[in-house]
Design an enzyme around this catalytic site. Sequence first.
Site, PDB file in Angstrom:
ATOM      1  N   HIS A 353       0.826  -1.217   0.000  1.00  0.00           N
ATOM      2  CA  HIS A 353       0.000   0.000   0.000  1.00  0.00           C
ATOM      3  C   HIS A 353       0.861   1.268   0.000  1.00  0.00           C
ATOM      4  O   HIS A 353       1.584   1.503   0.860  1.00  0.00           O
ATOM      5  CB  HIS A 353      -0.913  -0.027   1.142  1.00  0.00           C
ATOM      6  N   THR A 354       1.111   2.198  -0.281  1.00  0.00           N
ATOM      7  CA  THR A 354       1.857   3.157  -1.078  1.00  0.00           C
ATOM      8  C   THR A 354       1.176   4.521  -1.019  1.00  0.00           C
ATOM      9  O   THR A 354       0.009   4.603  -0.719  1.00  0.00           O
ATOM     10  CB  THR A 354       1.909   2.648  -2.530  1.00  0.00           C
ATOM     11  N   THR A 355       1.902   5.593  -1.369  1.00  0.00           N
ATOM     12  CA  THR A 355       1.264   6.895  -1.511  1.00  0.00           C
ATOM     13  C   THR A 355       1.786   7.560  -2.765  1.00  0.00           C
ATOM     14  O   THR A 355       2.764   7.114  -3.365  1.00  0.00           O
ATOM     15  CB  THR A 355       1.491   7.790  -0.273  1.00  0.00           C
ATOM     16  N   THR A 372       6.568   4.299  -0.986  1.00  0.00           N
ATOM     17  CA  THR A 372       5.816   3.364  -0.157  1.00  0.00           C
ATOM     18  C   THR A 372       6.705   2.650   0.855  1.00  0.00           C
ATOM     19  O   THR A 372       7.937   2.660   0.733  1.00  0.00           O
ATOM     20  CB  THR A 372       5.140   2.305  -1.054  1.00  0.00           C
ATOM     21  N   PRO A 435      -1.399   5.125  -5.272  1.00  0.00           N
ATOM     22  CA  PRO A 435      -0.926   3.918  -4.602  1.00  0.00           C
ATOM     23  C   PRO A 435      -1.805   2.733  -4.991  1.00  0.00           C
ATOM     24  O   PRO A 435      -2.867   2.913  -5.585  1.00  0.00           O
ATOM     25  CB  PRO A 435      -1.096   4.259  -3.127  1.00  0.00           C
TER      26      PRO A 435
END
Length: 547
Positions: A353-355, A372, A435
Amino acid sequence: MTTQKRPAFGQSMVVTNHPAASAAAATMLAEGGTAVDAAVAGLLALAVCEPMMVGLFGGGVFHLRQADGSHTILDGLSTAPAAAHATMFTPAKPDDPLVIEAVDRVNMVGPLSVAVPGNLLAWSAALARGGRFSLADVLQPAIRLARRGFTVSPYLADCAAEAGADMARDAAISALFLPGGSPIAPGSTLRNPALAETLEAIAAGGPEALHGGAIGASAAREIAARGGILTLADLAAQRMVERAPIRGLYRGFEVLAPPPPSAAGVHVAQMLNLLEGCDIAGLGFGNPARLHLVAEALKMAFADRAAATADPAFVSVPVERLISKDYAAQRRAELDPARARHWGPGVAPGEAHTTHLTVADSEGRIVAATHTINSLFGARFLLPETGLIPNNYMALFNPRPGLANSIAPGKRVTTSMSPMMILKDGRPWAALGLPGGLRIFASTFQAVLNLVDHGMSLAEAVEAPRIWTQGGNLEVEAGFDDATRAALAAMGHPVQKVATVAGGMCAIRFHEDGMMEGAACWRADGTPIGIAGGKARAGVRFFPDAP
């Protein structure tokens, strides 16, 4: 289509997945900084306010367009530690090639899941290439947020609940996100004073404080005590790699995205080439026939990704073949417009899960950056001395030996990160990213179709429902109706209704009059902030006491 969020407009634009991070980035622009200063300040603030998504102990891809029109990709992706090896994990489902989880999830949770981070190196390199401020300057908003705290959103609280069972095994991370044994409550204040001290140490000592210095030594010591293999020598040896983007052409638009080890540029170009020969606009956005073509394109791309896309220092990736119009024509001829099919790779397997935020300034610089710690809350434990949450990037390698994406010491992870820019007649037309792990480049691909083929507004394009598959179930967001899902199932797709595909997209459109439009979608706490107006008219003077 009715959108949940409203766009913002300005002559400079910031879109991040948290309002405090957007404010931090916008502050840099307002104080005379560039899009690079704003982007790095925003990412550092996200490392505090989106702790489940990103941090200094993660990795990512920074796509920078300079004012002169040149593009560069700063690859800060994580690498396998020197002690890693191809058989260090046992596949949990050895007969299912789509499952890369290891027995007991040790490649996903805990100390063995931690790879060597690279985020801070990429962010520092970006400042050197296009910033006006120092690392210490752009760290100040993040330091303040970590020390003073910020208000917990329902989104962060929900993420804490989702990962709570794993985090409950670690007292330090539980103290922050599971106080009293329950997920942190929306509206409460989250503070991380240890992280504030770490950020202050980096402001004083630079990235070397983590990559070889005292911060890194503390982190390596704690990870080793838990049974991990990452060392201070790994941190000191880590390097950022500068790369040229992949360039694809789709209906007169140029699409630029990262090259391998990111899968985005290669496979987005591949899928766009495939669908360029189909009447996507004529079919219409919600038409099951159109969604079927998108799903088949995704399945083809993921088959090729699994076979051949990995770290180019370890695997020869057939980039030119994959992004060629001839290859697309060959694969298009194999499409059945009415029936789903299984797709194998169309290229030979490799050897072995990441931005997100999007920022543009009024001088012509644009940044699209995806970073991330991999899964929600990374390895799901906290390093209490430093306040850092380690990544669990080892989960992205295939635990089976002999494949393109198998584990090797020093090998960079393969990612779906897709910080993308779209040009029209050589000028910026849009920039976007999001993400979402494996679902990222599938979502940016669909956003291109939304903008180019369906003529959606920017807000509509980022909020529109999505689909995703890599050859197993076809995930279909709830925004598509039951009749559409039934039609796809009748074509042979194993349809699975899901609440979301990937995460919050952050996008900017560049209008011909010089105005920028920013939009963020409902899948995260995304917030666009535009800066308009400007300096006083030349020659203006203020003399309230003049006779």
